[in-house]
Every structure is written in C-alpha cells, then in structure tokens.
Design a protein around this motif. Structure first.
Motif, PDB file in Angstrom:
ATOM      1  N   PHE A 289       0.836  -1.208   0.000  1.00  0.00           N
ATOM      2  CA  PHE A 289       0.000   0.000   0.000  1.00  0.00           C
ATOM      3  C   PHE A 289       0.870   1.257   0.000  1.00  0.00           C
ATOM      4  O   PHE A 289       0.562   2.246  -0.669  1.00  0.00           O
ATOM      5  N   ASN A 290       1.979   1.217   0.730  1.00  0.00           N
ATOM      6  CA  ASN A 290       2.859   2.386   0.861  1.00  0.00           C
ATOM      7  C   ASN A 290       3.895   2.510  -0.251  1.00  0.00           C
ATOM      8  O   ASN A 290       4.559   3.543  -0.357  1.00  0.00           O
ATOM      9  N   LEU A 291       4.033   1.486  -1.073  1.00  0.00           N
ATOM     10  CA  LEU A 291       5.137   1.428  -2.031  1.00  0.00           C
ATOM     11  C   LEU A 291       5.201   2.635  -2.960  1.00  0.00           C
ATOM     12  O   LEU A 291       6.277   3.197  -3.205  1.00  0.00           O
ATOM     13  N   GLY A 292       4.058   3.066  -3.482  1.00  0.00           N
ATOM     14  CA  GLY A 292       4.055   4.146  -4.466  1.00  0.00           C
ATOM     15  C   GLY A 292       4.473   5.494  -3.926  1.00  0.00           C
ATOM     16  O   GLY A 292       4.891   6.378  -4.694  1.00  0.00           O
ATOM     17  N   ILE A 293       4.411   5.689  -2.617  1.00  0.00           N
ATOM     18  CA  ILE A 293       4.748   6.988  -2.024  1.00  0.00           C
ATOM     19  C   ILE A 293       6.251   7.227  -2.026  1.00  0.00           C
ATOM     20  O   ILE A 293       6.717   8.331  -2.322  1.00  0.00           O
ATOM     21  N   ASP A 294       7.024   6.195  -1.693  1.00  0.00           N
ATOM     22  CA  ASP A 294       8.476   6.358  -1.640  1.00  0.00           C
ATOM     23  C   ASP A 294       9.146   5.053  -2.053  1.00  0.00           C
ATOM     24  O   ASP A 294       9.683   4.316  -1.212  1.00  0.00           O
ATOM     25  N   PRO A 295       9.133   4.735  -3.362  1.00  0.00           N
ATOM     26  CA  PRO A 295       9.724   3.468  -3.806  1.00  0.00           C
ATOM     27  C   PRO A 295      11.214   3.360  -3.502  1.00  0.00           C
ATOM     28  O   PRO A 295      11.735   2.264  -3.314  1.00  0.00           O
ATOM     29  N   GLN A 296      11.900   4.502  -3.419  1.00  0.00           N
ATOM     30  CA  GLN A 296      13.334   4.462  -3.141  1.00  0.00           C
ATOM     31  C   GLN A 296      13.608   3.936  -1.734  1.00  0.00           C
ATOM     32  O   GLN A 296      14.483   3.095  -1.522  1.00  0.00           O
ATOM     33  N   LYS A 297      12.826   4.413  -0.747  1.00  0.00           N
ATOM     34  CA  LYS A 297      13.022   3.930   0.614  1.00  0.00           C
ATOM     35  C   LYS A 297      12.568   2.481   0.748  1.00  0.00           C
ATOM     36  O   LYS A 297      13.215   1.677   1.430  1.00  0.00           O
ATOM     37  N   MET A 298      11.460   2.138   0.097  1.00  0.00           N
ATOM     38  CA  MET A 298      11.011   0.754   0.174  1.00  0.00           C
ATOM     39  C   MET A 298      12.026  -0.170  -0.497  1.00  0.00           C
ATOM     40  O   MET A 298      12.224  -1.312  -0.064  1.00  0.00           O
ATOM     41  N   ALA A 299      12.702   0.332  -1.534  1.00  0.00           N
ATOM     42  CA  ALA A 299      13.751  -0.457  -2.186  1.00  0.00           C
ATOM     43  C   ALA A 299      14.937  -0.665  -1.264  1.00  0.00           C
ATOM     44  O   ALA A 299      15.617  -1.700  -1.335  1.00  0.00           O
ATOM     45  N   GLU A 300      15.218   0.296  -0.401  1.00  0.00           N
ATOM     46  CA  GLU A 300      16.317   0.128   0.549  1.00  0.00           C
ATOM     47  C   GLU A 300      15.998  -0.996   1.532  1.00  0.00           C
ATOM     48  O   GLU A 300      16.880  -1.786   1.899  1.00  0.00           O
ATOM     49  N   ILE A 301      14.739  -1.096   1.944  1.00  0.00           N
ATOM     50  CA  ILE A 301      14.324  -2.236   2.773  1.00  0.00           C
ATOM     51  C   ILE A 301      14.489  -3.523   1.972  1.00  0.00           C
ATOM     52  O   ILE A 301      14.998  -4.528   2.472  1.00  0.00           O
ATOM     53  N   GLY A 302      14.053  -3.496   0.705  1.00  0.00           N
ATOM     54  CA  GLY A 302      14.208  -4.661  -0.155  1.00  0.00           C
ATOM     55  C   GLY A 302      15.656  -5.078  -0.309  1.00  0.00           C
ATOM     56  O   GLY A 302      15.981  -6.279  -0.315  1.00  0.00           O
ATOM     57  N   ARG A 303      16.546  -4.110  -0.431  1.00  0.00           N
ATOM     58  CA  ARG A 303      17.973  -4.411  -0.561  1.00  0.00           C
ATOM     59  C   ARG A 303      18.483  -5.161   0.666  1.00  0.00           C
ATOM     60  O   ARG A 303      19.252  -6.128   0.548  1.00  0.00           O
ATOM     61  N   VAL A 304      18.073  -4.728   1.846  1.00  0.00           N
ATOM     62  CA  VAL A 304      18.510  -5.400   3.070  1.00  0.00           C
ATOM     63  C   VAL A 304      17.940  -6.824   3.131  1.00  0.00           C
ATOM     64  O   VAL A 304      18.639  -7.770   3.504  1.00  0.00           O
ATOM     65  N   ILE A 305      16.677  -6.974   2.764  1.00  0.00           N
ATOM     66  CA  ILE A 305      16.047  -8.294   2.806  1.00  0.00           C
ATOM     67  C   ILE A 305      16.702  -9.250   1.807  1.00  0.00           C
ATOM     68  O   ILE A 305      16.993 -10.407   2.118  1.00  0.00           O
ATOM     69  N   LEU A 306      16.956  -8.765   0.591  1.00  0.00           N
ATOM     70  CA  LEU A 306      17.509  -9.599  -0.485  1.00  0.00           C
ATOM     71  C   LEU A 306      19.027  -9.719  -0.433  1.00  0.00           C
ATOM     72  O   LEU A 306      19.610 -10.629  -1.016  1.00  0.00           O
ATOM     73  N   ASN A 307      19.660  -8.720   0.195  1.00  0.00           N
ATOM     74  CA  ASN A 307      21.116  -8.596   0.210  1.00  0.00           C
ATOM     75  C   ASN A 307      21.676  -8.232  -1.166  1.00  0.00           C
ATOM     76  O   ASN A 307      22.841  -8.473  -1.463  1.00  0.00           O
ATOM     77  N   HIS A 308      20.839  -7.663  -2.033  1.00  0.00           N
ATOM     78  CA  HIS A 308      21.278  -7.125  -3.321  1.00  0.00           C
ATOM     79  C   HIS A 308      20.154  -6.284  -3.916  1.00  0.00           C
ATOM     80  O   HIS A 308      19.022  -6.310  -3.428  1.00  0.00           O
ATOM     81  N   ARG A 309      20.446  -5.553  -4.940  1.00  0.00           N
ATOM     82  CA  ARG A 309      19.448  -4.749  -5.648  1.00  0.00           C
ATOM     83  C   ARG A 309      19.104  -5.377  -6.994  1.00  0.00           C
ATOM     84  O   ARG A 309      19.924  -6.080  -7.591  1.00  0.00           O
ATOM     85  N   LEU A 310      17.907  -5.074  -7.487  1.00  0.00           N
ATOM     86  CA  LEU A 310      17.505  -5.455  -8.842  1.00  0.00           C
ATOM     87  C   LEU A 310      17.621  -4.235  -9.754  1.00  0.00           C
ATOM     88  O   LEU A 310      18.168  -3.211  -9.362  1.00  0.00           O
ATOM     89  N   SER A 311      17.052  -4.312 -10.931  1.00  0.00           N
ATOM     90  CA  SER A 311      17.283  -3.278 -11.944  1.00  0.00           C
ATOM     91  C   SER A 311      16.548  -1.969 -11.683  1.00  0.00           C
ATOM     92  O   SER A 311      16.849  -0.955 -12.313  1.00  0.00           O
ATOM     93  N   SER A 312      15.581  -1.968 -10.775  1.00  0.00           N
ATOM     94  CA  SER A 312      14.863  -0.734 -10.450  1.00  0.00           C
ATOM     95  C   SER A 312      14.452  -0.757  -8.994  1.00  0.00           C
ATOM     96  O   SER A 312      14.413  -1.818  -8.350  1.00  0.00           O
ATOM     97  N   ASP A 313      14.115   0.431  -8.481  1.00  0.00           N
ATOM     98  CA  ASP A 313      13.653   0.525  -7.095  1.00  0.00           C
ATOM     99  C   ASP A 313      12.383  -0.297  -6.898  1.00  0.00           C
ATOM    100  O   ASP A 313      12.243  -1.017  -5.902  1.00  0.00           O
ATOM    101  N   ARG A 314      11.453  -0.178  -7.829  1.00  0.00           N
ATOM    102  CA  ARG A 314      10.178  -0.882  -7.677  1.00  0.00           C
ATOM    103  C   ARG A 314      10.383  -2.397  -7.658  1.00  0.00           C
ATOM    104  O   ARG A 314       9.798  -3.103  -6.839  1.00  0.00           O
ATOM    105  N   LYS A 315      11.207  -2.901  -8.564  1.00  0.00           N
ATOM    106  CA  LYS A 315      11.460  -4.341  -8.600  1.00  0.00           C
ATOM    107  C   LYS A 315      12.145  -4.809  -7.315  1.00  0.00           C
ATOM    108  O   LYS A 315      11.830  -5.879  -6.782  1.00  0.00           O
ATOM    109  N   THR A 316      13.095  -4.018  -6.827  1.00  0.00           N
ATOM    110  CA  THR A 316      13.785  -4.381  -5.590  1.00  0.00           C
ATOM    111  C   THR A 316      12.815  -4.396  -4.413  1.00  0.00           C
ATOM    112  O   THR A 316      12.837  -5.317  -3.585  1.00  0.00           O
ATOM    113  N   ALA A 317      11.957  -3.378  -4.351  1.00  0.00           N
ATOM    114  CA  ALA A 317      10.989  -3.295  -3.262  1.00  0.00           C
ATOM    115  C   ALA A 317      10.014  -4.465  -3.301  1.00  0.00           C
ATOM    116  O   ALA A 317       9.760  -5.120  -2.273  1.00  0.00           O
ATOM    117  N   LEU A 318       9.462  -4.765  -4.473  1.00  0.00           N
ATOM    118  CA  LEU A 318       8.485  -5.850  -4.593  1.00  0.00           C
ATOM    119  C   LEU A 318       9.119  -7.212  -4.302  1.00  0.00           C
ATOM    120  O   LEU A 318       8.518  -8.052  -3.632  1.00  0.00           O
TER     121      LEU A 318
END
Length: 382
Positions: A289-318
């Motif tokens: 629900f919150n993803l669209g407001i700040d995908p960059q911050k949600m991607a930072e959470i995703g990076r910690v969970i995954l231990n890497h980034r994907l090709s975009s903030d949205r993909k990393t967050a999801l």
C-alpha cells in the motif's frame, strides 16, 4: 536537515545484566519499589530472582500482579490506587510489553490523576512520572525503550496509543539470558513485532537519519538470526535478536509507526489477540500500500532483505516484500486473518477500520490511509 530529537533511556545490556537491577534502583532513589509483572514471569522464576536482588541491596518492594496480555484500563487504574496506598517510589516492571505498558499506565495516573483514557494520543501527559526501570523478558515489544504505552479501552474494545516523551523510562535492562525460557511462539511473535517496528519506523513521515540506521540494522539482524533462535534457542542468536529489538525500539520510539500498527491495535483490542500474531498477516500488504509513495526507501528495505538490488527501485521493493512473505511462511504462524478471526466476526472489520484510522500510529504512515483503504487491506489478507 530538519531539526529532530532522539530520546532513549539509559540501557544496561548484556548477559547477566539483571544482576545490576538493585544498584540501578538505588541510583533512582529507591527505598520501597513498586514491582509489576505477570504469572508467566513468576512461574519462570525471574520475578523471584529480581526480588532477591533488590533484597540484597536492602530495598523493600510491593508487588502488583495485575497484568494480562493486552493490559486493560481498569487494571492500570487499580494498580495506580495500589501504588498510592503503599507509599512506593520507583516503579520496576519485569516482563514483556504488557507488564511494561501496565507499569507506564500506572505511572501516568500516579502522577497525573484521572483515567488512563484521558491520555490517549500524543503529548497529553503534563506532569513528570515516578522514576521507572523496565526489564524486558522478550526481544520485541520495545516498551522498555519507547515513548509508547498501549492500553486496551474495554468500553470501546480498542487498544489506545499513548505517546509522550515522559514515558521513556530512566533505565532499561536487557538481559539476553532471560530469553532462554521463552517458548517458540513468543520468540517468533516478539521478533516479528520488532521487525514491524523497524520497517514502519523506516518508512515513517518523521523518520530521520538517526532512526533510519537503527531500522535497517534491526531488519538485517532479525532476518539473519530469527531462524536459528527459533530452531535451536542459540544464545548467540537470541542475543542478536535482543540487539535488533533495541535498535528497532530506538527507531520507532522516535519516528513513530504506521498504518499496520494502527490496524493491529484495533484488531488486537477487539479480538484480544497477542500483538505479534497479526504482523505476518498485515505487514507485507501495508508495505505494498505504501510502495508508491516512496519506492526508493522501500527499495532500501528490499535491498537489506535480499542482500542485493535489482534493476529498479520498484522491482527491488516488490522482490523484498515477496521474500518477506516467504520468510513468514517458513514459520508456524497465521498468514490470513481468517485463521485467527471467526468467519462470523468478519462483519466487524469495517467498524474496526473506522477506528484504526484515528489511531496515532496512522498519523506517521507515509501514505494517508482512509478507513476504506484499511478495510481493503483487511479484505486482501482475509
């Protein structure tokens, strides 16, 4: 950067730190302590251990056992009467969030009078509280660190959020050795509660660099250590969960929480369910629900969970959200509301969402949530 504040208690951390409780109480001026705990802590022997430590330092105590899961307003008010009648000074609680929130509620009424519901919301406590020392027996609730107190209003059937700087205790004692007597369910519920604290605090509208670093560290430590702590009761893993809980608590105490906790308070207050049970159900849905407001911050959470980034903030967050769902599914926890709420009670969700939208935690959610949107979250996870 905007002006910010960061309030925490003095923290005594480490294996065996409970042994310093008497000396800490003396530093607070204790002569006759008001002890708050519950039956589970009594049975585990930790309450008697604390009493022995206080007695060794020549400190008297009076014990108030009126603590239940999801502490009730009347229990707090009875405790305040007991406090006043016994001429006690320092308040010490040992237990989980329920014991510590009960102690905080007693402290509010003891110094400010009235009923506990008078203080619902933010910054409504005017007078200083009695000295408080809180000793946590879980790695999750964060009440031993935070500016929050959660008490159930029995008339409305809702958990009230009371938030004020004066609720930060003077001293917090965090002894990982205590966690060895916790059940698997309590370890899971506590760790998931801390994880929800960390994630919501990181996304909060009033997060700061001082809170964000603690949020991300807590997420990392919980994901890395929770499986081993549950499977083996490894003291090293339990200690890391304690560290994570402290970090998450420092974050949410100063940054606030969000819509997920607002919903958790409404559902928990009405259905009288343990707080940690609902987070694996609601958290990822609210994150989407919150993803669209700040995908960059949600991607930072995703990076910690995954231990890497994907090709975009949205993909990393999801991808991070999906990995978190798989993480929850690896434990013996409910993943749908229908698993913990009878179908015959489903019709109450609308009224509870209307209540949740007014919870103080919803004020710091990154995306303003209407009751209809909260209702859609509940329907999605039913």
């Amino acid at each position: 950067m905007d002006i910010t504040k960061f309030a925490i208690p003095e923290i005594i951390f480490g294996r065996g730190s409970l042994n310093y409780a008497g000396q800490c109480a003396l530093r607070l001026g204790a002569r006759k302590v008001f002890l708050v705990s519950d039956e589970g802590i009594e049975q585990a022997g930790w309450l008697q251990r604390l009493m022995d430590i206080l007695e060794k330092e020549g400190i008297e105590w009076v014990y108030y056992p009126g603590v239940t899961s999801n502490p009730r307003d009347f229990q707090v008010e009875l405790g305040a009467e007991f406090y006043a009648k016994n001429g006690t000074d320092v308040i010490i609680a040992i237990g989980g969030g329920s014991a510590m929130d009960t102690a905080k509620g007693i402290a509010i009424i003891a110094s400010n009078g009235g009923k506990i519901r008078d203080y619902e919301g933010a910054n409504r406590v005017q007078r200083p509280l009695p000295p408080m020392m809180l000793i946590t027996t879980t790695a999750g609730s964060g009440s031993d660190i935070s500016q929050f107190c959660i008490i159930t209003d029995m008339k409305r059937g809702v958990k009230m959020s009371i938030i004020t700087r004066t609720l930060v205790p003077n001293i917090s004692i965090v002894d990982p050795l205590i966690l060895r007597t916790k059940s698997e369910a309590l370890i899971i519920q506590s760790a998931v509660d801390a994880l929800a604290h960390a994630i919501e605090a990181y996304m909060s509208r009033i997060a700061s660099p001082f809170t964000e670093m603690h949020s991300l560290k807590a997420i990392d430590l919980i994901l890395a250590n929770m499986p081993r702590a549950v499977a083996t009761r490894s003291l090293d893993a339990l200690e890391q969960l304690s560290i994570a809980s402290v970090s998450a608590s420092m974050a949410f105490s100063n940054a606030g929480l969000g819509a997920e906790h607002a919903l958790a308070h409404a559902l928990g207050g009405h259905f009288d369910m343990p707080h940690g049970v609902v987070h694996p159900i609601l958290l990822t849905s609210v994150m989407r629900f919150n993803l669209g407001i700040d995908p960059q911050k949600m991607a930072e959470i995703g990076r910690v969970i995954l231990n890497h980034r994907l090709s975009s903030d949205r993909k990393t967050a999801l991808a991070g959200i999906e990995r978190l769902e798989a993480f929850f599914a690896s434990f013996d926890v409910a993943l749908r509301l229908s698993e913990i709420i009878p179908a015959s009670e489903r019709h109450r969700l609308e009224a509870l969402c209307r209540m949740a939208v007014n919870d103080a935690c919803n004020l710091t959610n990154p995306r303003p949530a209407t009751w209809e949107e909260l209702y859609r979250v509940c329907e999605e996870v039913w």
